[in-house]
Scaffold this motif. Structure first.
Motif, PDB file in Angstrom:
ATOM      1  N   PHE A 180       0.866  -1.250   0.075  1.00 33.29           N
ATOM      2  CA  PHE A 180       0.049  -0.092   0.126  1.00 33.29           C
ATOM      3  C   PHE A 180       0.997   1.242  -0.113  1.00 33.29           C
ATOM      4  CE2 PHE A 180      -3.610   2.700   0.747  1.00 33.29           C
ATOM      5  CZ  PHE A 180      -3.050   3.804   1.676  1.00 33.29           C
ATOM      6  N   VAL A 181       1.963   1.106   0.938  1.00 33.86           N
ATOM      7  CA  VAL A 181       2.781   2.409   1.018  1.00 33.86           C
ATOM      8  C   VAL A 181       3.476   2.545  -0.480  1.00 33.86           C
ATOM      9  CG1 VAL A 181       4.808   3.322   2.115  1.00 33.86           C
ATOM     10  CG2 VAL A 181       2.876   2.277   3.469  1.00 33.86           C
ATOM     11  N   GLU A 182       4.061   1.654  -0.955  1.00 35.12           N
ATOM     12  CA  GLU A 182       4.931   1.604  -2.152  1.00 35.12           C
ATOM     13  C   GLU A 182       4.058   2.270  -3.307  1.00 35.12           C
ATOM     14  OE1 GLU A 182       7.952   1.747  -2.145  1.00 35.12           O
ATOM     15  OE2 GLU A 182       8.269   1.003  -0.239  1.00 35.12           O
ATOM     16  N   HIS A 183       2.850   1.757  -3.616  1.00 34.97           N
ATOM     17  CA  HIS A 183       2.050   1.999  -4.748  1.00 34.97           C
ATOM     18  C   HIS A 183       0.970   3.069  -4.453  1.00 34.97           C
ATOM     19  CE1 HIS A 183       3.638  -1.723  -6.758  1.00 34.97           C
ATOM     20  NE2 HIS A 183       3.566  -2.184  -5.800  1.00 34.97           N
ATOM     21  N   GLN A 184       0.380   3.017  -3.240  1.00 29.51           N
ATOM     22  CA  GLN A 184      -0.743   3.969  -3.212  1.00 29.51           C
ATOM     23  C   GLN A 184      -0.235   5.372  -2.609  1.00 29.51           C
ATOM     24  OE1 GLN A 184      -3.797   3.237  -4.281  1.00 29.51           O
ATOM     25  NE2 GLN A 184      -2.975   1.294  -4.979  1.00 29.51           N
ATOM     26  N   VAL A 185       0.840   5.441  -2.043  1.00 30.34           N
ATOM     27  CA  VAL A 185       1.532   6.691  -1.565  1.00 30.34           C
ATOM     28  C   VAL A 185       2.975   7.007  -2.494  1.00 30.34           C
ATOM     29  CG1 VAL A 185       2.453   7.558   0.572  1.00 30.34           C
ATOM     30  CG2 VAL A 185       0.756   5.910   0.909  1.00 30.34           C
ATOM     31  N   MET A 186       3.923   6.376  -2.597  1.00 32.42           N
ATOM     32  CA  MET A 186       4.898   6.622  -3.225  1.00 32.42           C
ATOM     33  C   MET A 186       4.871   6.691  -4.628  1.00 32.42           C
ATOM     34  SD  MET A 186       6.939   7.257  -0.569  1.00 32.42           S
ATOM     35  CE  MET A 186       8.531   7.481  -1.562  1.00 32.42           C
ATOM     36  N   ASP A 187       4.146   5.859  -5.330  1.00 43.64           N
ATOM     37  CA  ASP A 187       4.141   5.884  -6.881  1.00 43.64           C
ATOM     38  C   ASP A 187       2.952   6.619  -7.278  1.00 43.64           C
ATOM     39  OD1 ASP A 187       5.330   2.314  -7.029  1.00 43.64           O
ATOM     40  OD2 ASP A 187       6.444   4.238  -6.765  1.00 43.64           O
ATOM     41  N   SER A 188       1.936   6.674  -6.438  1.00 41.72           N
ATOM     42  CA  SER A 188       0.931   7.192  -6.921  1.00 41.72           C
ATOM     43  C   SER A 188       0.921   8.826  -7.040  1.00 41.72           C
ATOM     44  CB  SER A 188      -0.191   7.050  -6.023  1.00 41.72           C
ATOM     45  OG  SER A 188      -1.584   7.472  -6.264  1.00 41.72           O
ATOM     46  N   ARG A 189       0.331   9.522  -7.857  1.00 42.05           N
ATOM     47  CA  ARG A 189       0.392  11.316  -7.748  1.00 42.05           C
ATOM     48  C   ARG A 189      -0.865  11.684  -7.129  1.00 42.05           C
ATOM     49  NH1 ARG A 189       1.446  12.454 -14.293  1.00 42.05           N
ATOM     50  NH2 ARG A 189       3.408  11.465 -14.840  1.00 42.05           N
TER      51      ARG A 189
END
Length: 546
Positions: free
Chosen positions: A484-493
């Protein structure tokens, strides 16, 4: 040889010991034989022969400046000399046997470079002295150190009023807790509070150094490596007499020079401690204790002292290796000439002897390997090459016991070590999750992704740690949080919704609670896991909708 020597002094002592090692071992072996003979025949001539060996050892130890060994030989000589007419009783015979065994082990430790201190022999010396009804030597008897270093003493307190009666009550309360053996943390903290008041009141007086060292000794006893032995409790108990003198003189005794013997005993505990606190660091530097061996190392050596000596291990290993060599010869003969192949019953008989011997000395994994070979042979599915490989592995385990000086192989993990590892894993994991919560809170407040840059890695590290606890479902949950952190926070605009971040934080908090109460099943750990799973359901639903 001074107690707790520097590395250079230890090497010098070991080098000197190498020169006369054979003579010492020869004398100790002969002494052990004489004790065995005396236990059988009770002859005065036999015990006199034992005394002659001990006198010879005393002279050798004196030449080497091995003060603890020399003193132990003196105590043995004097105690047995007094018992010649009446006969050596069973208690003295046991003490003498322990003295011979421990001296031999101690010599081995010095030569192999294991951490030692002469104080390791104090309990044995006192065991011998007890047979003459003599008072025991203190733990730091052989400790040599400058007791008058230059210390920066703090200025005297403006108000030195001390409620000495209250301080004595606190000391007695702490001592009572230690004597009852109900744990050391609480009682020691009570003692620390009492001594802190005395240290502050002693500032600007002759007695300050003593109370500062006592404070350091109590810091030392609080460290995990320290055992609160009866001898150490007795030492702390002597503080009550000091406080009684202060009470009677209304603090005037602070200006008296403290007892050097008592100061040395408390300083010895300081010397054994890891310099973890600021006070211990200053004391180690001021008294030049930085190169001394620590309680952590001595605790290992103390346990090894009662184990079998090197010669016993070598004899055991050789006997087993002879049996293994005979087995290898049979297998080799079978491979070279099938017509001369051994009967299965002969192989099984030898393997059973090897397995039984290994079980006797608690080498169960190696014994299981031998039992596995026996099962293969009995099933008729014998693979000669595989059999040879298994025999070689058994042989390697047997050789390893001599190299490691221990009957238990490195692959055996004792329950205490496993428990300690569990505690370490849980502690590190809880600390990591606390940092994760702080980072996420900072991100929510500022919107800056730099705050959560390392959160994914921390969650992944914790997920790896919980494998050790056997919690596969918890690991999956942590990996999902990492994702969740990697995709929904770090990678998401697009920043996650507040509801998603709340669900994330709730899940982390619940996992942290579960780990923090891991050793207390009644503290609601299962409810915490249930809460974590419910938070994960909300989190999945939220970011899928997004």
């Amino acid at each position: 040889m001074a107690d707790l020597p520097s590395a250079e002094a230890s090497n010098q002592f070991a080098s000197s010991l190498h020169v006369v090692r054979r003579e010492i071992e020869h004398a100790l072996d002969h002494a052990a034989v004489q004790l065995d003979n005396y236990s059988s025949d009770g002859s005065e001539e036999t015990i006199r022969a034992f005394l002659e060996e001990i006198r010879q050892l005393r002279g050798t130890f004196k030449m080497l400046d091995f003060r603890a060994g020399e003193r132990l030989c003196e105590e043995l000589t004097e105690t047995i000399r007094r018992s010649l007419k009446s006969g050596v009783n069973e208690g003295l015979l046991e003490a003498s046997t322990q003295a011979v065994v421990y001296l031999k082990r101690y010599i081995e430790f010095v030569i192999t470079g294991q951490d030692v201190a002469p104080s390791l022999l104090i309990p044995t010396i006192n065991l011998v002295r007890r047979e003459r009804a003599e008072k025991g030597l203190p733990e730091g008897y052989f400790f040599l150190n400058n007791l008058r270093p230059k210390l920066d003493q703090p200025s005297a307190s403006a108000n030195r009023t001390v409620a000495y009666r209250r301080v004595r009550q606190m000391l007695q309360l702490g001592l009572l807790g230690l004597i009852r053996g109900s744990g050391k943390r609480g009682p020691l903290q009570v003692l620390v509070r009492a001594v802190e008041r005395l240290e502050q009141a002693a500032r600007g007086t002759h007695g300050w150094v003593f109370w500062e060292v006592v404070s350091g000794a109590l810091d030392a006893l609080q460290q995990e490596d320290f055992e609160v032995t009866s001898q150490r409790i007795s030492l702390v108990g002597q503080l009550d007499r000091q406080v009684r003198k202060l009470q009677a003189s209304e603090g005037g005794a602070f200006n008296e020079q403290p007892s050097d013997a008592l100061l040395k005993e408390f300083l010895y505990l300081v010397a054994l401690a890891q310099p973890e606190s600021d006070r211990l660091k200053v004391l180690h530097s001021s008294f030049q204790l930085t190169d001394h061996v620590r309680e952590r190392e001595l605790r290992v050596t103390r346990n090894d002292l009662s184990g079998p000596d090197q010669s016993a291990l070598v004899s055991f290993a050789r006997a087993l290796q002879d049996e293994i060599e005979a087995l290898k010869d049979i297998i080799d003969r079978s491979q070279r000439n099938p017509e001369l192949a051994a009967e299965d019953s002969e192989l099984i008989e030898r393997l059973e002897r090897i397995s039984d011997t290994l079980i006797m000395v608690d080498m169960n994994p190696t014994a299981e390997l031998a039992d596995g070979v026996i099962r293969q042979i009995r099933s008729g599915q014998t693979d000669i090459e595989g059999l040879a490989d298994d025999i070689i592995r058994i042989e390697q385990d047997v050789q390893a016991i001599v190299q490691s000086n221990s009957l238990k192989g490195a692959q055996v993990i004792d329950p205490v070590t496993l428990k300690e590892a569990n505690i370490a894993v849980v502690s590190e994991s809880v600390t990591a999750l606390v940092m994760v919560k702080r980072a996420v809170a900072s991100y929510v407040d500022s919107g800056d992704k730099l705050h959560v840059k390392n959160v994914g890695k921390s969650l992944r590290d914790v997920s790896g740690a919980v494998i050790f606890l056997g919690k596969a479902d918890l690991r999956s949950m942590l990996l999902e949080l990492e994702e969740f952190v990697e995709h929904q926070v770090m990678d998401s605009r697009v920043a996650p919704s507040a509801q998603d971040m709340d669900a994330f934080a709730d899940a982390v908090t619940a996992v942290e609670y579960y780990l923090d109460t891991y050793d207390s099943p009644a503290s609601g750990g299962s409810d915490a896991l249930r809460m974590a799973e419910e938070s994960m359901v909300q989190l999945r639903a939220g970011h899928v909708a997004n």
